[in-house]
Design a protein around this motif. Structure first.
Motif: not given
Length: 170
Positions: A103-123
């Protein structure tokens, strides 16, 4: 006579045939970024990885194609829309299909940036300012220039090891 039958000196030939066991059915598994499903930011890539057993060949279809090794990994390249990757592994016992959706998240609006966290463990991972609460919400758009602090909160009995990717270190 209670001692059993009496046998006369004769030779008999008996032919016994057995069927070989049926071939084992193949299995196939495919993942993106180490999970059964994944979401990535707009115009970034994911890593596909697959395995098979009891197979002699694997073929890709869907949003990729061609002959593939019995196990391996491959980058999707940068994506701007969601894609479905399918693999079918075949052997003497039949065929086994598997698929994964990136799944590809939509692009951020102009003037914004996207932050995506990929978690690989518990927590979980949480952000300041708020927006990321990864356990459940792992992506957020922030106004360009906003400094975001991420905090790793390991589950009980687990410990934080390190950041990887664009945010690296301990």
């Amino acid at each position: 006579d209670t001692n059993g039958p009496t046998c006369v000196d004769q030779t008999k030939t008996v032919n016994v045939t057995t069927e070989p066991p049926p071939p084992t059915t193949p299995t196939a598994n495919i993942q993106c970024n180490g999970s059964d499903s994944c979401s990535i930011n707009y115009n970034t890539s994911a890593t596909l990885s697959w395995t098979s057993s009891n197979a002699t060949s694997c073929t890709a279809s869907g949003d990729w194609s061609g002959s593939k090794p019995l196990s391996g990994s491959e980058s999707t390249g940068n994506l701007t829309s969601s894609k479905t990757y399918e693999i079918t592994c075949t052997g003497p016992g039949g065929s086994a299909p598997a698929s994964v959706i990136v799944n590809v998240n939509p692009p951020p609006p102009v003037g914004y940036y996207s932050l995506l966290v990929n978690r690989t463990a518990n927590g979980r991972v949480q952000s300041s300012p708020s927006g990321i609460w990864c356990g459940t919400d792992c992506a957020e758009n922030y106004v360009s220039g906003t400094n975001v602090t991420l905090e790793a909160v390991p589950d009980s009995g687990a410990s934080f090891n390190r950041w990887e990717g664009d945010c690296s270190g301990t």
